[in-house]
Scaffold this motif. Structure first.
Motif, PDB file in Angstrom:
ATOM      1  N   PRO A 108      -4.128  11.222   6.280  1.00 46.23           N
ATOM      2  CA  PRO A 108      -5.038  10.186   6.790  1.00 46.23           C
ATOM      3  C   PRO A 108      -4.807   8.811   6.153  1.00 46.23           C
ATOM      4  O   PRO A 108      -4.850   7.789   6.851  1.00 46.23           O
ATOM      5  N   SER A 109      -4.535   8.781   4.836  1.00 44.74           N
ATOM      6  CA  SER A 109      -4.318   7.495   4.170  1.00 44.74           C
ATOM      7  C   SER A 109      -3.018   6.852   4.637  1.00 44.74           C
ATOM      8  O   SER A 109      -2.935   5.623   4.746  1.00 44.74           O
ATOM      9  N   ARG A 110      -2.016   7.656   4.931  1.00 46.85           N
ATOM     10  CA  ARG A 110      -0.754   7.106   5.428  1.00 46.85           C
ATOM     11  C   ARG A 110      -0.911   6.569   6.853  1.00 46.85           C
ATOM     12  O   ARG A 110      -0.337   5.546   7.200  1.00 46.85           O
ATOM     13  N   ILE A 111      -1.675   7.282   7.662  1.00 44.71           N
ATOM     14  CA  ILE A 111      -1.941   6.805   9.023  1.00 44.71           C
ATOM     15  C   ILE A 111      -2.722   5.497   8.977  1.00 44.71           C
ATOM     16  O   ILE A 111      -2.424   4.540   9.708  1.00 44.71           O
ATOM     17  N   LYS A 112      -3.730   5.444   8.113  1.00 43.70           N
ATOM     18  CA  LYS A 112      -4.530   4.228   7.941  1.00 43.70           C
ATOM     19  C   LYS A 112      -3.655   3.081   7.486  1.00 43.70           C
ATOM     20  O   LYS A 112      -3.809   1.936   7.950  1.00 43.70           O
ATOM     21  N   ASN A 113      -2.705   3.352   6.604  1.00 40.83           N
ATOM     22  CA  ASN A 113      -1.808   2.326   6.100  1.00 40.83           C
ATOM     23  C   ASN A 113      -0.931   1.751   7.217  1.00 40.83           C
ATOM     24  O   ASN A 113      -0.733   0.544   7.317  1.00 40.83           O
TER      25      ASN A 113
ATOM     26  N   LEU B 111      -1.626   1.780  10.494  1.00 33.68           N
ATOM     27  CA  LEU B 111      -2.469   1.056  11.444  1.00 33.68           C
ATOM     28  C   LEU B 111      -2.926  -0.298  10.891  1.00 33.68           C
ATOM     29  O   LEU B 111      -3.030  -1.271  11.639  1.00 33.68           O
ATOM     30  N   SER B 112      -3.160  -0.344   9.584  1.00 36.46           N
ATOM     31  CA  SER B 112      -3.624  -1.601   8.991  1.00 36.46           C
ATOM     32  C   SER B 112      -2.535  -2.655   8.916  1.00 36.46           C
ATOM     33  O   SER B 112      -2.800  -3.843   8.836  1.00 36.46           O
ATOM     34  N   ASN B 113      -1.262  -2.175   8.968  1.00 35.93           N
ATOM     35  CA  ASN B 113      -0.154  -3.124   8.906  1.00 35.93           C
ATOM     36  C   ASN B 113       0.428  -3.409  10.288  1.00 35.93           C
ATOM     37  O   ASN B 113       1.484  -4.001  10.400  1.00 35.93           O
TER      38      ASN B 113
ATOM     39  N   THR C  23       0.836  -1.205   0.000  1.00 31.14           N
ATOM     40  CA  THR C  23       0.000   0.000   0.000  1.00 31.14           C
ATOM     41  C   THR C  23       0.864   1.246   0.000  1.00 31.14           C
ATOM     42  O   THR C  23       0.543   2.243  -0.655  1.00 31.14           O
TER      43      THR C  23
END
Length: 229
Positions: free
Chosen positions: A220-225, A227-229, A3
């Protein structure tokens, strides 16, 4: 492909005419404000050791660091055509140049205070300044980790390393704008300076927001990335 790779290698949209002109306008504003502050300081203080502090700080943050951020946020009309890896190279070269000027600026003001036997860290400007420079150094150090994140993946996740670099970079740049405003507000105290100070503050806030906006939108997308990993 991870991602994180997708975020970095995402297709780039062509810069439209209006966006390009806005980009040029903001860079012109930063150049104009920088020139005014430097000329004003030299005119008021002369070419003395103190003068090098605001001069190099202005060049380091408003000119070089602003461009370094715009390069990596893919929002710079001069480097829009470059590949991701080419922009990384341009980013760290400009950023390293900025840090060099900033450290010289700090050495100048430190030496100047010693020469005149003045106390250190006695004003709001100086306290914000030391925090700004400290975060800038940390951002640069983490930038090395982010650049070689793949090789260091066994010690720290690449996505986390890059996220930390972005957060440190945004924080240090925001503090830099505040510190610069505090600096000239401290130097220019006459009633006749009220209007020009207000204009410069508005221009700096607008330009600073423009420099950071694309990075903030992707945050936000980098933070989500992470947290998802």
């Amino acid at each position: 492909m991870s991602t994180e790779d997708n975020l970095n290698m995402r297709p780039r949209k062509e810069m439209t005419g209006n966006v390009k002109y806005l980009n040029i306008a903001v860079l012109s504003i930063l150049l104009g404000v920088s020139a005014y502050i430097i000329i004003r300081v030299v005119n008021d203080k002369g070419v003395v050791l103190f003068t090098y502090h605001p001069t190099f700080i202005i060049l380091g943050y408003l000119i070089l660091m602003s461009n370094a951020i715009l390069i990596m946020s893919d929002n710079h009309f001069l480097t829009k055509h470059l590949s991701y890896h080419q922009r990384i190279t341009a980013h760290w070269i400009v950023q390293a140049s900025a840090l060099t000027l900033i450290l010289i600026a700090q050495a100048c003001i430190f030496t100047n205070k010693i020469n005149f036997n003045k106390p250190h860290l006695q004003t709001t400007h100086s306290l914000f300044g030391i925090c700004t420079v400290s975060l800038t150094i940390l951002s640069a150090m983490d930038g090395i980790s982010a650049k070689y994140s793949y090789h260091l993946r066994n010690f720290i996740k690449p996505a986390l390393s890059k996220l930390m670099h972005i957060l440190l970079g945004v924080s240090s740049y925001t503090l830099a704008i505040i510190t610069i405003i505090l600096g000239f507000n401290q130097l220019w105290n006459s009633e006749g300076d009220v209007i020009i100070k207000s204009i410069i503050i508005i221009l700096l806030v607008f330009s600073g927001f423009y420099v950071l906006i694309k990075t903030l939108l992707l945050l936000p997308s980098r933070i989500k990335n992470v947290l998802s990993n």
